[in-house]
Design a protein around this motif. Structure first.
Motif, mmCIF file in Angstrom:
data_model
loop_
_atom_site.group_PDB
_atom_site.id
_atom_site.type_symbol
_atom_site.label_atom_id
_atom_site.label_comp_id
_atom_site.label_asym_id
_atom_site.label_seq_id
_atom_site.Cartn_x
_atom_site.Cartn_y
_atom_site.Cartn_z
ATOM 1 N N PRO A 12 -30.598 25.826 -47.083
ATOM 2 C CA PRO A 12 -31.207 24.503 -46.814
ATOM 3 C C PRO A 12 -31.589 23.758 -48.089
ATOM 4 C CG PRO A 12 -32.199 26.223 -45.458
ATOM 5 C CD PRO A 12 -31.361 26.916 -46.486
ATOM 6 N N VAL A 13 -31.597 22.431 -47.948
ATOM 7 C CA VAL A 13 -32.000 21.547 -49.030
ATOM 8 C C VAL A 13 -33.290 20.836 -48.635
ATOM 9 C CG1 VAL A 13 -31.392 19.472 -50.357
ATOM 10 C CG2 VAL A 13 -29.610 21.139 -49.753
ATOM 11 N N LEU A 14 -34.227 20.769 -49.574
ATOM 12 C CA LEU A 14 -35.464 20.008 -49.387
ATOM 13 C C LEU A 14 -35.740 19.233 -50.666
ATOM 14 C CD1 LEU A 14 -38.136 19.189 -47.989
ATOM 15 C CD2 LEU A 14 -39.154 21.294 -48.937
ATOM 16 N N ARG A 23 -38.373 16.373 -52.087
ATOM 17 C CA ARG A 23 -39.671 15.872 -51.682
ATOM 18 C C ARG A 23 -39.971 14.482 -52.247
ATOM 19 N NH1 ARG A 23 -43.852 20.241 -53.369
ATOM 20 N NH2 ARG A 23 -42.595 20.231 -55.280
ATOM 21 N N PHE A 51 -27.639 14.773 -43.649
ATOM 22 C CA PHE A 51 -29.005 14.648 -44.161
ATOM 23 C C PHE A 51 -29.919 13.986 -43.129
ATOM 24 C CE2 PHE A 51 -28.990 16.023 -48.516
ATOM 25 C CZ PHE A 51 -27.659 15.953 -48.899
ATOM 26 N N ALA A 95 -34.407 12.764 -42.726
ATOM 27 C CA ALA A 95 -35.722 12.666 -43.358
ATOM 28 C C ALA A 95 -36.751 12.365 -42.283
ATOM 29 C CB ALA A 95 -35.738 11.580 -44.430
ATOM 30 N N GLU A 96 -37.957 12.851 -42.503
ATOM 31 C CA GLU A 96 -39.025 12.626 -41.542
ATOM 32 C C GLU A 96 -40.152 11.844 -42.190
ATOM 33 O OE1 GLU A 96 -40.549 16.107 -39.657
ATOM 34 O OE2 GLU A 96 -41.673 14.951 -38.157
ATOM 35 N N HIS A 135 -39.759 13.331 -46.894
ATOM 36 C CA HIS A 135 -38.911 14.362 -47.500
ATOM 37 C C HIS A 135 -37.504 14.353 -46.908
ATOM 38 C CE1 HIS A 135 -42.602 15.455 -49.259
ATOM 39 N NE2 HIS A 135 -42.984 16.413 -48.420
ATOM 40 N N THR A 162 -34.018 16.389 -46.058
ATOM 41 C CA THR A 162 -33.585 17.752 -45.780
ATOM 42 C C THR A 162 -32.139 17.784 -45.303
ATOM 43 O OG1 THR A 162 -34.362 17.639 -43.489
ATOM 44 C CG2 THR A 162 -35.913 18.490 -45.124
ATOM 45 N N LYS A 163 -31.557 18.968 -45.459
ATOM 46 C CA LYS A 163 -30.224 19.243 -44.929
ATOM 47 C C LYS A 163 -30.174 20.738 -44.628
ATOM 48 C CE LYS A 163 -25.273 18.716 -45.704
ATOM 49 N NZ LYS A 163 -24.183 18.168 -46.560
ATOM 50 N N PRO A 164 -29.690 21.127 -43.463
ATOM 51 C CA PRO A 164 -29.754 22.542 -43.084
ATOM 52 C C PRO A 164 -28.901 23.454 -43.973
ATOM 53 C CG PRO A 164 -29.327 21.158 -41.169
ATOM 54 C CD PRO A 164 -29.177 20.277 -42.369
#
Lengths: 114, 114
Positions: A18-20, A22, A63, A65-66, A75, A77-79
């Protein structure tokens, strides 16, 4: 005035993990928020945007984002990371007053380890 | 639509020479922005136009820089005389309405002043 802080200048992940990335923002109004991606020697491409609709925003290439108002965060994210995701990512805020000027973060360089 | 079109893609010039960068925004977009990107300073907004009128040029480094937008489909950024510290990638972006929609960027002009 609005501002945006990208908490990591460089992130490295292994392919398939996963990618995070911030991002925290500051705005006196209800902001619009964006993520842009810049591949090497290329222009900036809009990845996704939040404009006061659903707080979970889906973008291109898997991708998402929340938007979390209580945490003033957005942030990215990508699984599962792919080699083609290696690029510079910019978090961007508009102050929500209809101001045409966007404020860019300093960028996060994402490296994918094979 | 072909997107935002910038020319040239690369420019190498000698110190003291005049340099002109060109941009064609997306048809129907009423805002046009010029940015400069360097490793040291990141993305900097130089100037932006609304309906061909310059709105904010506070980011223009000095009098050597000038920008024009004679019509809705064309803008130029001129540096005269150029200096080595002007070496950077210059991006043009356009948008419709306010910042809520985000910008569309061109591919940039890589300027090298020797």
């Amino acid at each position: 005035a609005q501002s945006v802080t990208q908490l990591d200048s460089h992130v490295s992940v292994s392919e398939g993990t996963p990618v995070l990335l911030r991002c925290n923002y500051s705005s006196s109004y209800s902001p619009s928020l964006f993520w842009y991606v810049q591949h090497p020697n290329k222009g900036l491409q809009l990845l996704l945007k939040y404009t006061s609709a659903a707080t979970l925003v889906k973008g291109i290439n898997g991708f998402e984002a929340e938007f979390k108002k209580s945490e003033t965060s957005f942030h990215l994210t990508k699984p599962s990371a792919h080699m083609s995701d290696a690029a510079e990512y910019f978090c961007v805020v508009s102050d929500g007053r209809g101001n045409e000027k966007l404020t860019f973060g300093t960028g996060t360089r994402l490296t994918i380890i094979p | 639509d072909a997107g935002v079109i910038q020319s040239p893609r690369h420019e190498v010039t000698e110190m003291g020479q005049e340099v002109t960068l060109r941009c064609k925004p997306i048809s129907g977009h009423d805002y046009l922005f010029w940015y400069r990107q360097t490793m040291m300073r990141g993305l900097e907004l130089l100037i932006y136009f609304n309906n061909n009128v310059p709105i904010d040029d506070s980011g223009m480094p000095e009098d050597r820089f000038s920008a024009k937008m004679p019509n809705a489909s064309f803008s130029t950024l001129k540096i005269q005389p150029s200096e080595p510290r002007d070496s950077a990638v210059y991006f043009c972006a356009s948008s419709y309405g306010t910042g809520i929609y985000g910008y569309t960027f061109g591919s940039g002009t890589r300027l090298t002043v020797v």
